[in-house]
Design a protein around this motif. Sequence first.
Motif, PDB file in Angstrom:
ATOM      1  N   GLU A  87      61.708 -19.623 119.288  1.00 28.50           N
ATOM      2  CA  GLU A  87      62.689 -20.029 120.285  1.00 28.50           C
ATOM      3  C   GLU A  87      61.990 -20.733 121.451  1.00 28.50           C
ATOM      4  O   GLU A  87      60.882 -20.357 121.846  1.00 28.50           O
ATOM      5  N   MET A  88      62.688 -21.735 122.002  1.00 29.25           N
ATOM      6  CA  MET A  88      62.104 -22.555 123.061  1.00 29.25           C
ATOM      7  C   MET A  88      63.207 -23.092 123.958  1.00 29.25           C
ATOM      8  O   MET A  88      64.302 -23.404 123.495  1.00 29.25           O
ATOM      9  N   ASN A  89      62.916 -23.163 125.254  1.00 32.84           N
ATOM     10  CA  ASN A  89      63.800 -23.850 126.199  1.00 32.84           C
ATOM     11  C   ASN A  89      63.257 -25.251 126.436  1.00 32.84           C
ATOM     12  O   ASN A  89      62.120 -25.410 126.886  1.00 32.84           O
ATOM     13  N   CYS A  90      64.060 -26.263 126.118  1.00 32.20           N
ATOM     14  CA  CYS A  90      63.670 -27.657 126.324  1.00 32.20           C
ATOM     15  C   CYS A  90      64.255 -28.148 127.651  1.00 32.20           C
ATOM     16  O   CYS A  90      65.461 -28.035 127.881  1.00 32.20           O
ATOM     17  N   ILE A  91      63.392 -28.651 128.521  1.00 29.88           N
ATOM     18  CA  ILE A  91      63.825 -29.181 129.814  1.00 29.88           C
ATOM     19  C   ILE A  91      64.052 -30.674 129.656  1.00 29.88           C
ATOM     20  O   ILE A  91      63.112 -31.436 129.408  1.00 29.88           O
TER      21      ILE A  91
END
Length: 603
Positions: free
Chosen positions: A243-247
């Motif tokens: 899981e990753m948060n993309c800015i």
Amino acid sequence: MKRLFFLLLTCLFISTSAFADKTKFTATAPNVVALGEQFRLSYSLNEKGTNLKLPAINGFQILMGPSTSTSMSTQYINGKMTSSSSYTYTYVLLAETEGKFTFDPAEITVDGKVIKSNSHTIEVVRESTKNKQQGTHSSTSAQAQRITEDNLYIKVNVDRKSVFMGEPVKATLKIYSKNKNLVNIEPVKLPTFQGFLTQEIERDSPSTLTGENVNGEIMYTFIRSEYLLFPQHEGEIVIEPWEMNCIVQLSAQARSRGFFDDFFNNYKNVRVPRKSKPVTIKVKPVPNNAPASFDGAVGQFKISTSINQDSVKVDDAITMKVKISGNGNMKLINPLKFEFPADFEVYDPKTNQDLESSAKGMTGSTTFEYLIIPRHAGDFTIPANEFTYFDPKAKRYITKLTPEFKIQVAKGEGGVSSPTISSFTKEDVKFIGKDIRFIKTNNFEPIYKGEIFFGTLNFYLAYILPLFVFILAFVFNRKRIKENADVAKMKNKRANRVAMKRLKAASQRLHANEKEAFYDEILKALWDYISDKFNLPLSDLSKDNIRGILAEKGVDQEISDDFMTILDTCEFARYAPTSGSSEMDSLYQKTMETITKLEKNIK
């Protein structure tokens, strides 16, 4: 005359090599462009050059160029000035034809020498109608709606989904974005790769957004990390999602447009959570027709064997080196077992590894050094040995032989071969004379049969001592009952004792050469110790929370790392090929030391 000629030729070669190493001429351009898109093709040179010659550029139109730019830098280091220059020649091209094109090296002349650049491949793809329509939106809400699973997603890419046991899988954590507005990433949960022994691949340079052709569309990709995964057991192993948060940076324009709105835009960053899909790897067993010399090596290897001398005197040391190099599961290769002559004293081999993990796999070499000491004079032979590995590409076993070594051992000083005691091993040596004991000669007084016992000191002690022992036993029993009522305290108190019992059982498994049972006992000792020490049920313990528990109790980071390393080694070794007794003995000693340190360190 010939010597002078060769000297001049050598100087010319050295100067040419130094000039070639000093001068760098590099071509850079996007890897993928859209049909009809304009882009830049640049050539960078760290020396001033003339007469730039471009290769044939088919499928593209040169709109502008070359435009030349120059940059210079000067540095003072320890009072010494150094300067460098950079010259860049830039062309603007238009992609006119769909397909993949390779630009041959360009040429430029520097100080009378012709220097060539690197070649470069560019792929031209046709932009879809959907992407063109999406480009007409400008409002914040419309842009936010365009961030979908189709134009921004993450994946775990593997180079193969079916491997043999011991064959590595290359896993790449990769981010895909349709636009170049990805400005940052925030890791949320990385995969643990349960069921694999992992080795991260070090990258030469930081990853950047790179154009890539994905199903006929241009996607900008970013590589988060790369790993080599060595399966620990057969069957299907699932790589869990990451899981990753993309800015993402979006343009936020006002609803009512003014005069200055065409010149100024406001931007804001939007956090977009993304989760990859699980990937299943099928691990196949190696064929069951393995030779007896097969010990789990999988890959492509070479082997070389050498000794430092073949003519020695009694008690002189001989070093034999076995070097195994190639590509494969290098960390799992065990020392070869040679049939040394009975008159040779042989120590456990020393292992030296020079390994590197790359996109091609784990490459390098593992060297085993055997220290051999002959104890008697004569002519001896170290017979040839077999090293067998499984080649997953050829899908067959390959056996390579080491050479046979003839050793001549001369008599030592004084013309004697060696003391007779040297025929024993170090553990079997006995000292003659220590097993005979003298008869005791100390004085003693006999007890006469007619002596009266009543009223003597011993008579009264016979009553007083049992009463005193009874009182002590009663007090001790009351204390024990009270402590047993406190279950948590009892578990904490007996944690070290229970762990030592487990380790004693592991020692018995070690001497019996029962590998799986040995590692099971080590694991049980560690898990039971943590459970009893902190009064936690085994069902609530996991590798993920043990480190946090140790940190809360004030355990040093080094001891905590040693504890986790032992857990990982045991879990891996249960499914790995048979380990040597020296590795198992080292693990046993390290476990004893770690538990002892934990007992002293826990606050």
